[in-house]
Scaffold this active site. Structure first.
Site, PDB file in Angstrom:
ATOM      1  N   GLY A   7       0.793  -1.207   0.000  1.00 18.65           N
ATOM      2  CA  GLY A   7       0.000   0.000   0.000  1.00 18.65           C
ATOM      3  C   GLY A   7       0.830   1.263   0.000  1.00 18.65           C
ATOM      4  O   GLY A   7       0.371   2.318  -0.448  1.00 18.65           O
ATOM      5  N   ASP A  48      -0.171  -2.967  11.572  1.00 23.53           N
ATOM      6  CA  ASP A  48      -0.589  -3.648  10.339  1.00 23.53           C
ATOM      7  C   ASP A  48       0.074  -5.015  10.245  1.00 23.53           C
ATOM      8  O   ASP A  48       0.616  -5.393   9.211  1.00 23.53           O
ATOM      9  CB  ASP A  48      -0.250  -2.788   9.127  1.00 23.53           C
ATOM     10  CG  ASP A  48      -0.977  -3.234   7.863  1.00 23.53           C
ATOM     11  OD1 ASP A  48      -2.029  -3.906   7.982  1.00 23.53           O
ATOM     12  OD2 ASP A  48      -0.501  -2.909   6.753  1.00 23.53           O
TER      13      ASP A  48
END
Length: 291
Positions: free
Chosen positions: A26, A138
């Site tokens: 990302g 994450d």
């Protein structure tokens, strides 16, 4: 697995020779690169739109400085970085192996003995990360590398840098919904406990091939994270209690990393060791190929 460079990829960055693509995330592209003396590193080049945001650069600079203080044996060491480059980048030690996502996708769920060692190794990595004042935020299968001598947690601390409002939008959440803790789903501040919840989700995924709250629309997944019990069908009974405690909705009820390691040691009969092959034979063979 490494892929050839494209015409858009750099051939040199920060004094490192870029040799191949390792993956896309990302935040940017990850490359296999070589130091001037010939050692391999994993080099992450941040997407241009992140580099255009001064709030991101400030957070990135802070998080990289903290990440360089992490010296855990189950982490990929942050070696170098340039937060001020036109496209910021960082270099970490290269870990030959498969990501947990690759391993489960290609070879299926892992046996209980492997998952016990996996949980212990990740818990020890989290101890080192949290001691440096970092919350991963994450932790997901793509951010755990299965190496021949144990797991490695990568990309710690970087999600916080990406949380600049100009990049996420007001009210947006940073993280992966399938592995996100309830407090993250509510947009509350992330503490170390969110990584323990993610570890429970990772262990479920490793044991069963599916995350504990489904794989459909992210909003539906987040609703189950907030309100439903985890789906643990197929999870070995010996692991279920520890995983359920990691997945407690109340952060205060989740076991600390040291408690997770002790529980894993008990399940392993008193000894945790990566001296012998800890992965199933096909996965172990694939890690050798990745090297």
């Amino acid at each position: 697995m490494a892929e050839p460079l494209t015409s858009d990829d750099p051939r040199q960055l920060g004094g490192y020779q870029v040799r191949a693509r390792l993956g896309t995330g990302g935040m940017g592209q990850v490359y296999l690169a070589i130091t001037p003396a010939g050692r391999r590193v994993a080099l992450k080049m941040v997407r241009a739109e992140f580099g255009d945001d001064e709030q991101f650069r400030a957070r990135f600079r802070q998080e990289v400085a903290a990440a360089q203080r992490v010296h855990g044996l189950f982490t990929a060491q942050v070696l170098d970085a340039d937060p001020d480059a036109p496209q910021p980048w960082l270099a970490t030690s290269y870990v030959p192996g498969l990501s947990l996502r690759q391993a489960v996708t290609e070879f299926g769920p892992l046996p209980q003995d492997t998952v016990v060692l996996l949980m212990a190794g990740i818990a020890e990595a989290l101890q080192a990360i949290h001691m440096a004042g970092i919350v991963h935020r994450d932790l997901k299968p793509a951010n755990v590398i299965l190496a021949a001598d144990g797991p490695r947690v990568i990309d710690f601390g970087i999600a916080h840098a990406a949380a600049a409002p100009a990049l996420t939008g007001s009210g947006s959440r940073v993280g992966s919904p399938r592995f996100m803790a309830p407090e993250q789903a509510r947009g509350q501040p992330a503490t170390a406990a969110v990584d323990l919840f993610a570890l429970g989700s990772l262990a479920t995924y490793a044991s069963t091939g599916h995350p504990p709250f489904g794989t459909d629309h992210p909003l539906a997944v987040l609703g189950r994270v907030l309100h439903d019990r985890p789906r643990l069908d197929g999870c070995p009974p010996g692991l279920r209690d520890l995983i359920e405690r990691c997945l407690a909705k109340d952060p205060a009820r989740r076991p600390p990393p040291g408690g997770i390691i002790e529980a894993c040691r008990a399940m392993a009969g008193g000894g945790l060791s990566f001296e012998r092959p800890w992965l199933p034979a096909p996965v172990y063979a694939a890690t050798a190929t990745a090297a």
